[in-house]
Design a protein around this motif. Structure first.
Motif, PDB file in Angstrom:
ATOM      1  N   ASP A   1       0.845  -1.273   0.104  1.00  0.00           N
ATOM      2  CA  ASP A   1       0.062   0.129   0.094  1.00  0.00           C
ATOM      3  C   ASP A   1       0.877   1.161  -0.201  1.00  0.00           C
ATOM      4  OD1 ASP A   1       1.025  -0.647   2.701  1.00  0.00           O
ATOM      5  OD2 ASP A   1      -1.089   0.478   3.327  1.00  0.00           O
ATOM      6  N   GLN A   2       2.215   1.153   0.267  1.00  0.00           N
ATOM      7  CA  GLN A   2       2.957   2.151  -0.028  1.00  0.00           C
ATOM      8  C   GLN A   2       3.521   2.577  -1.614  1.00  0.00           C
ATOM      9  OE1 GLN A   2       5.655   0.911   3.366  1.00  0.00           O
ATOM     10  NE2 GLN A   2       5.399   2.876   4.156  1.00  0.00           N
ATOM     11  N   ILE A   3       3.323   1.458  -2.357  1.00  0.00           N
ATOM     12  CA  ILE A   3       3.895   1.688  -3.535  1.00  0.00           C
ATOM     13  C   ILE A   3       2.826   2.205  -4.465  1.00  0.00           C
ATOM     14  CG2 ILE A   3       4.638   0.127  -5.629  1.00  0.00           C
ATOM     15  CD1 ILE A   3       6.054  -1.620  -3.543  1.00  0.00           C
ATOM     16  N   GLU A   4       3.043   3.333  -5.323  1.00  0.00           N
ATOM     17  CA  GLU A   4       2.401   4.070  -6.155  1.00  0.00           C
ATOM     18  C   GLU A   4       1.803   3.180  -7.193  1.00  0.00           C
ATOM     19  OE1 GLU A   4       2.681   8.248  -7.330  1.00  0.00           O
ATOM     20  OE2 GLU A   4       4.089   7.329  -8.611  1.00  0.00           O
TER      21      GLU A   4
ATOM     22  N   LEU B   1      -1.910   3.834 -12.208  1.00  0.00           N
ATOM     23  CA  LEU B   1      -2.928   5.002 -12.339  1.00  0.00           C
ATOM     24  C   LEU B   1      -2.715   6.014 -11.604  1.00  0.00           C
ATOM     25  CD1 LEU B   1      -5.593   5.637 -13.749  1.00  0.00           C
ATOM     26  CD2 LEU B   1      -6.727   4.422 -11.615  1.00  0.00           C
ATOM     27  N   ALA B   2      -2.227   6.168 -10.393  1.00  0.00           N
ATOM     28  CA  ALA B   2      -1.750   7.213  -9.547  1.00  0.00           C
ATOM     29  C   ALA B   2      -0.614   7.880  -9.820  1.00  0.00           C
ATOM     30  CB  ALA B   2      -1.302   6.576  -8.157  1.00  0.00           C
ATOM     31  N   LYS B   3       0.422   6.873 -10.439  1.00  0.00           N
ATOM     32  CA  LYS B   3       1.578   7.793 -11.202  1.00  0.00           C
ATOM     33  C   LYS B   3       1.167   8.525 -12.377  1.00  0.00           C
ATOM     34  CE  LYS B   3       5.735   6.459 -13.546  1.00  0.00           C
ATOM     35  NZ  LYS B   3       5.863   6.380 -14.997  1.00  0.00           N
TER      36      LYS B   3
ATOM     37  N   GLN C   1       0.335  14.012 -14.402  1.00  0.00           N
ATOM     38  CA  GLN C   1      -0.252  15.385 -15.173  1.00  0.00           C
ATOM     39  C   GLN C   1      -0.506  16.374 -13.992  1.00  0.00           C
ATOM     40  OE1 GLN C   1      -1.224  15.551 -18.263  1.00  0.00           O
ATOM     41  NE2 GLN C   1       0.066  13.668 -18.396  1.00  0.00           N
ATOM     42  N   VAL C   2      -1.002  16.260 -12.735  1.00  0.00           N
ATOM     43  CA  VAL C   2      -0.882  17.152 -11.783  1.00  0.00           C
ATOM     44  C   VAL C   2       0.447  18.007 -11.673  1.00  0.00           C
ATOM     45  CG1 VAL C   2      -1.484  17.579  -9.219  1.00  0.00           C
ATOM     46  CG2 VAL C   2      -3.111  16.213 -10.633  1.00  0.00           C
TER      47      VAL C   2
END
Length: 185
Positions: A154-157, A160-162, A167-168
Motif C-alpha cells: 500500500d506504500q507503492i504508487e 494509475l496514481a503515477k 499530470q497534476v
C-alpha cells in the motif's frame, strides 16, 4: 555512453518486447554532460524514445554549465535537480531552487530533487511545488531482496496514481491568485 556505443533505443525496445513491459514503467535518464558529447545524435535518439512513448528525464540538472540551454534545445518530461543544491543549504539556494521549480512548471516539466536529508528540506520542497523528492531522509538505497521488508504494497504508487500525479505535477500551484483543484473520481 550507451547512446554512443550502441543502438540503445533498440536494446530498450527489445527488453520491453521480451518482458512485455509497459513503456511508462521506464524512464530514460540523460545526464547534462551527455548533451555536450554529440548533441545531434542525442536529439535524434531522444526523439525516438519520445515517439515510442517513453519519458525522458534530465539527471543532475544544475551540475553543469548549460542547464538552461539544454532545456531550450531538448524536450524533457522531468528534471532531477542535483543534490548540490541542498548542500550548504541557505536562503540564496532556496531562491534558486524555487525559481527552477517555477520555471520547470511554466515549461510543463515535472521536477524531482535529489539529496533530501532533512525534514526541513522536504517541507521546503513540498511547499514550493516540487512533486518528487529522493534522499536519505526517506531511505538509504535498499537491495531488491530487502525491499518487501521495508515497504508494504500500500506504500507503492499504482500505475494509475503515477499517471494522475504526473499530470497534476505539471501544474504550477504557486500563484498569487486563489487556486483550487477539484478531483472527481
Amino acid at each position: 555512453a550507451d547512446f554512443l556505443s550502441c543502438d540503445i533505443f533498440q536494446k530498450v525496445e527489445d527488453c520491453v518486447q521480451k518482458y512485455h513491459m509497459a513503456r511508462d514503467y521506464i524512464n530514460i535518464e540523460v545526464t547534462e554532460s551527455m548533451v555536450m558529447e554529440d548533441s545531434e545524435l542525442l536529439k535524434r535518439e531522444l526523439n525516438r524514445f519520445h515517439e515510442a512513448g517513453y519519458e525522458i528525464w534530465m539527471d543532475d540538472f544544475g551540475s553543469g554549465y548549460s542547464s538552461l540551454n539544454v532545456l531550450a534545445e531538448y524536450e524533457f518530461d522531468e528534471i532531477k535537480l542535483d543534490m548540490v543544491f541542498l548542500r550548504n543549504y541557505d536562503e540564496k539556494k532556496k531562491r534558486i531552487i524555487r525559481s527552477v521549480i517555477s520555471m520547470a512548471k511554466q515549461l510543463g516539466i515535472k521536477t524531482l530533487t535529489e539529496g533530501v536529508e532533512t525534514k526541513q528540506q522536504y517541507e521546503f520542497l513540498k511547499s514550493i511545488g516540487c512533486e518528487k523528492v529522493q534522499g536519505y531522509y526517506f531511505s538509504a538505497p535498499v537491495p531488491l531482496a530487502d525491499l518487501s521488508q521495508k515497504f508494504t504494497l500500500d506504500q507503492i504508487e499504482t500505475r494509475l496514481a503515477k499517471q494522475y500525479y504526473s499530470q497534476v505535477g505539471k501544474v504550477n500551484f504557486m500563484t498569487e491568485r486563489p487556486f483550487g483543484i477539484e478531483d472527481y473520481d
